[in-house]
Design a protein around this motif. Structure first.
Motif, PDB file in Angstrom:
ATOM      1  N   GLY A   6      26.387  55.804  12.006  1.00  0.00           N
ATOM      2  CA  GLY A   6      26.970  55.781  10.676  1.00  0.00           C
ATOM      3  C   GLY A   6      28.439  56.133  10.635  1.00  0.00           C
ATOM      4  O   GLY A   6      29.110  55.897   9.620  1.00  0.00           O
ATOM      5  N   LEU A  15      24.315  52.511   5.865  1.00  0.00           N
ATOM      6  CA  LEU A  15      23.974  52.395   7.283  1.00  0.00           C
ATOM      7  C   LEU A  15      22.820  51.418   7.474  1.00  0.00           C
ATOM      8  O   LEU A  15      22.810  50.624   8.422  1.00  0.00           O
ATOM      9  CB  LEU A  15      23.613  53.764   7.856  1.00  0.00           C
ATOM     10  CG  LEU A  15      23.172  53.786   9.330  1.00  0.00           C
ATOM     11  CD1 LEU A  15      24.252  53.208  10.233  1.00  0.00           C
ATOM     12  CD2 LEU A  15      22.820  55.209   9.770  1.00  0.00           C
ATOM     13  N   ALA A  16      21.847  51.471   6.576  1.00  0.00           N
ATOM     14  CA  ALA A  16      20.719  50.536   6.652  1.00  0.00           C
ATOM     15  C   ALA A  16      21.197  49.099   6.520  1.00  0.00           C
ATOM     16  O   ALA A  16      20.723  48.195   7.219  1.00  0.00           O
ATOM     17  CB  ALA A  16      19.693  50.860   5.574  1.00  0.00           C
ATOM     18  N   MET A  60      26.722  56.326   3.925  1.00  0.00           N
ATOM     19  CA  MET A  60      25.517  56.722   3.200  1.00  0.00           C
ATOM     20  C   MET A  60      24.322  56.029   3.837  1.00  0.00           C
ATOM     21  O   MET A  60      24.447  54.966   4.446  1.00  0.00           O
ATOM     22  CB  MET A  60      25.634  56.319   1.729  1.00  0.00           C
ATOM     23  CG  MET A  60      26.795  56.993   0.993  1.00  0.00           C
ATOM     24  SD  MET A  60      26.568  58.783   0.839  1.00  0.00           S
ATOM     25  CE  MET A  60      25.206  58.812  -0.342  1.00  0.00           C
ATOM     26  N   ARG A  61      23.165  56.648   3.681  1.00  0.00           N
ATOM     27  CA  ARG A  61      21.965  56.116   4.342  1.00  0.00           C
ATOM     28  C   ARG A  61      21.755  54.642   3.995  1.00  0.00           C
ATOM     29  O   ARG A  61      21.432  53.833   4.865  1.00  0.00           O
ATOM     30  CB  ARG A  61      20.749  56.940   3.931  1.00  0.00           C
ATOM     31  CG  ARG A  61      19.453  56.460   4.571  1.00  0.00           C
ATOM     32  CD  ARG A  61      18.302  57.359   4.208  1.00  0.00           C
ATOM     33  NE  ARG A  61      18.502  58.727   4.667  1.00  0.00           N
ATOM     34  CZ  ARG A  61      17.629  59.718   4.458  1.00  0.00           C
ATOM     35  NH1 ARG A  61      16.509  59.476   3.802  1.00  0.00           N
ATOM     36  NH2 ARG A  61      17.881  60.930   4.909  1.00  0.00           N
ATOM     37  N   GLY A  62      21.956  54.302   2.736  1.00  0.00           N
ATOM     38  CA  GLY A  62      21.766  52.907   2.333  1.00  0.00           C
ATOM     39  C   GLY A  62      22.770  51.982   2.990  1.00  0.00           C
ATOM     40  O   GLY A  62      22.436  50.868   3.402  1.00  0.00           O
TER      41      GLY A  62
END
Length: 708
Positions: A123, A61-62, A57-59
């Protein structure tokens, strides 16, 4: 295969494709691949697995990127350089963390789209348990550089790939992640693995310097000419003499694991102490130390230290600037900067000292902005810089800005124009000479430009014009970091950063035998190309800065008609020519507040209105090269990546197909034709022609003499 201990940070084995191996090794390779595949089957994977299109998820990966921010910071500039080497080869560069999750990738757009189809994207996890046998995951498991080619991939969907990956370790031997080059399996080249391994070592060396920048660092090799290259070993020494860390080349040369090396001190390893090292390197121009292991093996050692005991490399009281004419300025004096080049941008510090850094060269043009971002990433990282660009684009000012923003800013910047110094004198100018070295020399001899640059930066402008015989001597200096003046038997150690610049196509010169290939690879770290003025979108800003520099009090404006004339003109002499035109116009417009057409010189107006100013010959884009797998050569990048069949096709577009037979076929012929046509338009007046072209009278004479 049992994975080696994590502390062993310098595995020596690198696998290549079966067809490149002798028959016995082909069998060994086949057996190894079978072991890898059996391991994947044991993990429950099947060869017809569908690609996993569910990245983090983007979070998440961040979070992964934030956790590995330091790794990315060190890897990003290396990845950019790596991409310069492999561009247009249907490839991409991948950075993965220690778990196999892809953090970042760069590559050719068309290949990135194909990679997306097998989830080779940020990711996504490419560890073996997720993607089977592949270079990223297998390199993580084996903790060794790994090539996985075509059908060697466990999952059938990945058979179109060829992948070369190398793990990245910190100075204590802990794995940080993996650097990988992946491409179409039809584009496989045996040198790619060497390029990846050396790039991984660059990242590791930068990490080491970042970790221990204020510690004593010993740079060593059994051959002195290898010091300063990626082949040198580096060990870090604490104040008590204990070994704190090392790079992989050090572990290879010492034949030790990271843990075993950290059990040593300078005394137990080399039989010396930290104070003895400081004492040796306290002299202004120290020679490398010779240290021995207990088994008698000798190493040549250089030392670096950025902490409070900097006295080991004594700094001069002033930081003189030496330009290509040999003029020097000491502390408190203004260095001579090329007026108006690149952007005419200079600034003054609080104490009044004139300087020009990269920040002041950014005038809003996207090409210049991107170039500056690239250069900023490699400053202070011991990466050579080669600047390409037409005459007058501002190569020297860019070099000065790099020097000003580097750790060497307080040391000399020495500029040498290899085209302006007569061939008979350039050797003496560069290397210096002893008393009586040749007839007519000064009685007490002279210090050469290279020694003048010690501790600072040597800028070799128009390096393509350096005589071939002299190139060999320069290469030796860059390798050995020592200079022998003419007529002397004594070598002088030097510590210099070298920036080269040229408007010539060095690759063509190599093929013609007029430029040494090994010197080219020595200079070719990061290659940047300054755009011609006609290709830039900031002409009005550049013109304004030039006027501000030349007329700080009462700076005239430029009328709309004149600016429109400027933007329609081809500027064969680039920014240097623009500066000359504006300088004359500012004098003519003194007291009037605005530059109008009638303030411009008649010859410029005639050319601009008639559109007669021809476009100068184009400079080639940076040549991309890659090092070999073998690590026996003392160079950063030492061999071309291979036959670049796409490049000739790119150069033979419609414009060339319709070109007239009389079009010059080489850069030199085009230059001579441009000079002759400009000279004819000026009715043979050399001074007028030199102003229009933005080059010196001597250059015109020399070019015409060579063109006969």
């Amino acid at each position: 295969m049992v994975a080696p201990p994590r502390e062993l940070a310098a595995p020596a084995r690198t696998w290549t494709t079966p067809e490149a191996l002798p028959l016995p090794q082909q069998k060994e390779r086949t057996e190894l691949i079978e072991q890898w595949h059996q391991r994947c089957s044991a993990l429950g994977l099947t060869r017809v697995e569908r690609p996993d299109f569910e990245p983090l998820m983007r979070g998440d990966l961040a979070v992964a990127r934030e956790r590995n921010q330091r790794l990315f910071t060190h890897a990003a500039p290396v990845m950019e350089m790596l991409f310069e080497q492999i561009v247009d080869t249907e490839s991409m560069i991948v950075l993965a963390d220690v778990s196999g999750t892809i953090l970042h990738s760069v590559g050719d757009d068309r290949f990135l789209q194909r990679a997306d189809k097998v989830a080779l994207t940020p990711g996504v996890n490419w560890a073996e348990h997720s993607k089977g046998t592949n270079a990223i995951g297998t390199a993580l498991f084996e903790e060794a550089p790994t090539v996985v080619h075509g059908g060697e991939h466990f999952i059938h969907a990945n058979h179109f790939l060829t992948c070369s990956a190398a793990p990245i370790f910190d100075p204590r031997g802990n794995m940080l992640g993996v650097l990988d080059v992946t491409g179409d399996q039809r584009s496989y080249h045996r040198h790619t693995m060497g390029l990846v391994r050396m790039s991984a070592r660059m990242i590791e060396n930068q990490w080491l310097s970042d970790d221990y920048g204020n510690r004593l660092r010993l740079h060593f090799h059994s051959r002195v000419e290898f010091i300063g290259t990626l082949l040198e070993g580096i060990i870090v020494v604490g104040a008590d003499g204990k070994i704190l860390g090392a790079n992989r080349s050090a572990l290879d040369q010492l034949d030790m694991s990271s843990a075993a090396l950290r059990m040593h001190s300078l005394t137990s390893l080399f039989g010396t102490t930290a104070p003895a090292v400081f004492d040796h390197f306290r002299s202004p121009l120290p020679t490398p130390m010779t240290l021995c292991l207990s088994n008698g093996r000798q190493f040549h050692v250089s030392a670096r230290f950025n902490g409070p005991q900097r006295s080991m490399a004594m700094e001069p009281r002033s930081a003189p600037v030496v330009d290509s004419a040999g003029l020097r300025s000491g502390a408190g004096a203004e260095p001579r900067l090329p007026a108006g080049v690149l952007a005419g941008a200079t600034a003054h510090s609080a104490d009044g000292t004139l300087f020009s850094g990269l920040h002041y060269l950014n005038t809003g043009d996207p090409q210049i902005g991107a170039l500056i971002q690239k250069v900023q990433r490699v400053i202070n990282r011991d990466i050579p810089l080669l600047i390409l660009g037409e005459t007058g684009t501002g190569k020297e000012l860019l070099a000065r800005a790099v020097h000003q923003d580097s750790n060497r800013a307080r040391q000399p910047f020495v500029a040498v124009n290899c085209a302006s110094i007569p061939e008979s004198l350039i050797e003496a100018e560069l290397f210096g000479y002893e008393d009586g070295a040749f007839t007519g020399a000064r009685r007490k001899g002279a210090v050469g430009r290279i020694v003048q640059a010690n501790g600072g930066t040597l800028f070799l402008d128009e390096i393509g014009d350096m005589p071939l015989a002299l190139q060999a001597r320069l290469l030796r200096v860059l390798q050995e970091r020592q200079v022998t003046p003419l007529g002397s038997l004594k070598s002088i150690p030097v510590d210099i950063a070298v920036i080269g610049a040229t408007h010539r196509k060095l690759r063509d010169m190599i093929e013609a035998g007029s430029f040494r290939e090994d010197l080219y690879y020595r200079l070719n770290g990061l290659v940047v190309k300054l755009p011609a003025l006609r290709e830039r979108h900031d002409l009005d800003v550049v013109a304004r800065r030039i006027l501000l520099s030349d007329c700080p009090h009462g700076t005239p404006e430029i009328s709309a008609r004149v600016m429109a004339l400027f933007k329609a003109y081809a500027w064969p002499g680039n920014v240097r020519q623009l500066a000359n035109v504006l300088r004359t116009a500012a004098v003519m417009a003194a007291g009037e507040g605005q530059i109008e057409e009638h303030h411009l010189s008649d010859d410029f107006l005639e050319d601009a209105r008639s559109g007669r100013a021809p476009s100068p010959p184009q400079v080639s884009m940076p040549i991309r090269v890659a090092p070999p797998v073998a690590e026996a050569m003392p160079m950063h990048f030492t061999e071309p990546l291979g036959e670049r069949s796409a490049e000739p096709e790119a150069e033979s577009g419609p414009a060339q197909a319709t070109a007239e037979p009389a079009t010059p076929r080489t850069l030199g012929e085009a230059e001579v034709e441009l000079i002759r046509s400009t000279l004819a338009a000026a009715n043979g007046n050399i001074s007028v022609a030199s102003k229009r072209l933005g080059i010196s009278r001597n250059t015109i004479y020399r070019k015409l003499r060579w063109g006969k």
